[in-house]
Design an enzyme around this catalytic site. Structure first.
Site, PDB file in Angstrom:
ATOM      1  N   ARG A  18      11.561  -3.724  -1.557  1.00 37.80           N
ATOM      2  CA  ARG A  18      10.758  -4.908  -1.921  1.00 37.80           C
ATOM      3  C   ARG A  18      11.184  -5.438  -3.288  1.00 37.80           C
ATOM      4  NH1 ARG A  18       4.254  -4.435  -1.887  1.00 37.80           N
ATOM      5  NH2 ARG A  18       4.666  -3.283  -3.798  1.00 37.80           N
ATOM      6  N   GLU A  46      -5.659 -12.665   0.161  1.00 34.91           N
ATOM      7  CA  GLU A  46      -5.704 -11.261  -0.263  1.00 34.91           C
ATOM      8  C   GLU A  46      -6.592 -11.158  -1.485  1.00 34.91           C
ATOM      9  OE1 GLU A  46      -1.825  -9.912  -1.629  1.00 34.91           O
ATOM     10  OE2 GLU A  46      -1.343 -11.898  -2.408  1.00 34.91           O
ATOM     11  N   LYS A  71       7.030 -10.106  -5.891  1.00 28.18           N
ATOM     12  CA  LYS A  71       6.168  -9.382  -6.824  1.00 28.18           C
ATOM     13  C   LYS A  71       6.733  -9.656  -8.215  1.00 28.18           C
ATOM     14  CE  LYS A  71       3.777  -4.986  -7.140  1.00 28.18           C
ATOM     15  NZ  LYS A  71       2.457  -5.571  -7.335  1.00 28.18           N
TER      16      LYS A  71
HETATM   17  N1  PMP Z   1      -1.441  -7.893  -3.244  1.00 26.67           N
HETATM   18  C1  PMP Z   1      -1.148  -8.041  -4.546  1.00 26.67           C
HETATM   19  C2  PMP Z   1      -1.212  -9.387  -5.147  1.00 26.67           C
HETATM   20  C3  PMP Z   1      -0.785  -6.917  -5.314  1.00 26.67           C
HETATM   21  O1  PMP Z   1      -0.487  -7.059  -6.606  1.00 26.67           O
HETATM   22  C4  PMP Z   1      -0.768  -5.639  -4.703  1.00 26.67           C
HETATM   23  C5  PMP Z   1      -0.477  -4.416  -5.504  1.00 26.67           C
HETATM   24  N2  PMP Z   1       0.759  -4.367  -6.017  1.00 26.67           N
HETATM   25  C6  PMP Z   1      -1.066  -5.540  -3.338  1.00 26.67           C
HETATM   26  C7  PMP Z   1      -1.395  -6.695  -2.650  1.00 26.67           C
HETATM   27  C8  PMP Z   1      -0.988  -4.232  -2.625  1.00 26.67           C
HETATM   28  O2  PMP Z   1       0.358  -3.878  -2.443  1.00 26.67           O
HETATM   29  P1  PMP Z   1       0.810  -2.345  -2.390  1.00 26.67           P
HETATM   30  O3  PMP Z   1       0.065  -1.727  -1.267  1.00 26.67           O
HETATM   31  O4  PMP Z   1       2.276  -2.412  -2.141  1.00 26.67           O
HETATM   32  O5  PMP Z   1       0.452  -1.748  -3.698  1.00 26.67           O
END
Ligand code: PMP
Length: 284
Positions: free
Chosen positions: A51, A183, A150
């Site tokens: 990622r 989200e 990200k």
């Molecule tokens: N959405 C956002 C905006 C985030 O910052 C995160 C955490 N990094 C997640 C979802 C969850 O992703 P992950 O399960 O990969 O931590």
């Protein structure tokens, strides 16, 4: 004192520094990952590294290290800190440049690996479930700043987080530009309706969470139907169960949203089942 890895060298925390001209600082120009350490091992490291490189590719940032060496840097930093359970922050910045925006004028990207303790929600939050609100701040339009990246630019999420905290909550739901559920500020969102697990599709403009993917796999393995689909606030308010997922949060029940109790206002059976299964998967 904890050790921070920067561009191949380990520094004491207090000596871990990068330039004030770095575009990561000046413009949020860079990408990152948050990774969990369970029992001395980095959980789903390959997925996080993939990622990270996809995020970098999207912003045309060439990481000056092959993925295998990046993974090794993470493992080396865990070992140097003798960390058994904790959290890794992996950051790649655009590098130091001039005060203009042009990334081409930035020198070498900076690669930083920080190992820290994990800050969890309280045990009570998991037992009773979280109360959340919907933020007035919508998630970035995918054609403005795609949530699949990200990136170091988290202001969109921070603005929503400020609203959550002002409302006395630890998280907030962010809608997308169509008014659908996207989200939370740093977590993905799921609901359960009549035994079916539902979560917004990636095209809703969300981060493809590593925990989200793991929970979908666990649910399917347990013969629970999973639907990735458009969801609205109505679906949240009328859900039987709701929970969020994230590297730090793992699986955390949500029992109230915008003053409406979800289901019977207690963490539901499917939420509890998936939380336990995720625990087992992470610690196996
Ligand atoms: N959405 C956002 C905006 C985030 O910052 C995160 C955490 N990094 C997640 C979802 C969850 O992703 P992950 O399960 O990969 O931590």
């Amino acid at each position: 004192m904890s050790k921070v890895w920067i561009n191949g060298k380990l520094f004491d925390k207090d000596d871990a520094k990068i330039s004030v001209f770095d575009h990561g600082l000046l413009y949020g120009d860079g990408v990152f990952e948050g990774i969990r350490i369970y029992g001395g091992k980095a959980f789903r490291l390959d997925e996080h590294i993939e990622r990270l490189y996809e995020s970098a590719r999207h912003i045309a940032l060439e990481i000056p290290l092959p993925p295998e060496r990046m993974s090794q840097a993470v493992l080396d930093t865990i070992r140097a800190n003798a960390k058994i359970d904790g959290y890794i922050r992996l950051v790649v910045t655009r590098g130091a440049g001039t005060l203009g925006l042009d990334p081409k004028r930035c020198s070498n990207p900076q690669i930083i690996v920080i190992v820290d303790d994990i800050a969890l929600y309280s045990a009570e939050s998991y037992e009773r479930g979280l109360s959340i609100v919907t933020s007035s701040i919508i998630r970035n339009h995918p054609n403005a700043l795609n949530a699949r990246i990200k990136s170091l630019n988290y202001l969109n999420n921070i603005l929503a987080k400020i609203e959550a905290v002002r409302a006395g909550c630890q998280e907030a739901i962010m809608l997308n530009h169509n008014g659908e559920v996207a989200e939370c500020t740093a977590d993905n969102l799921f609901l359960v309706k009549r035994g079916i697990l539902r979560t917004p599709h990636l095209v809703a403009g969300i981060l493809e969470g590593i925990t989200r993917n793991a929970v979908i796999e666990l649910a399917r393995a347990a013969q629970i139907t999973v639907q990735e689909m458009a969801l609205t606030r109505h679906d949240i308010y009328s859900a039987d169960e709701c929970f969020l997922t994230g590297t730090a949060a793992e699986v955390a029940p949500i029992v109230e949203c915008d003053g409406r109790l979800i289901g019977n206002g207690k963490p539901g059976p499917i939420t509890r089942q998936l939380r336990e299964q995720f625990h087992r998967l992470a610690r196996q």
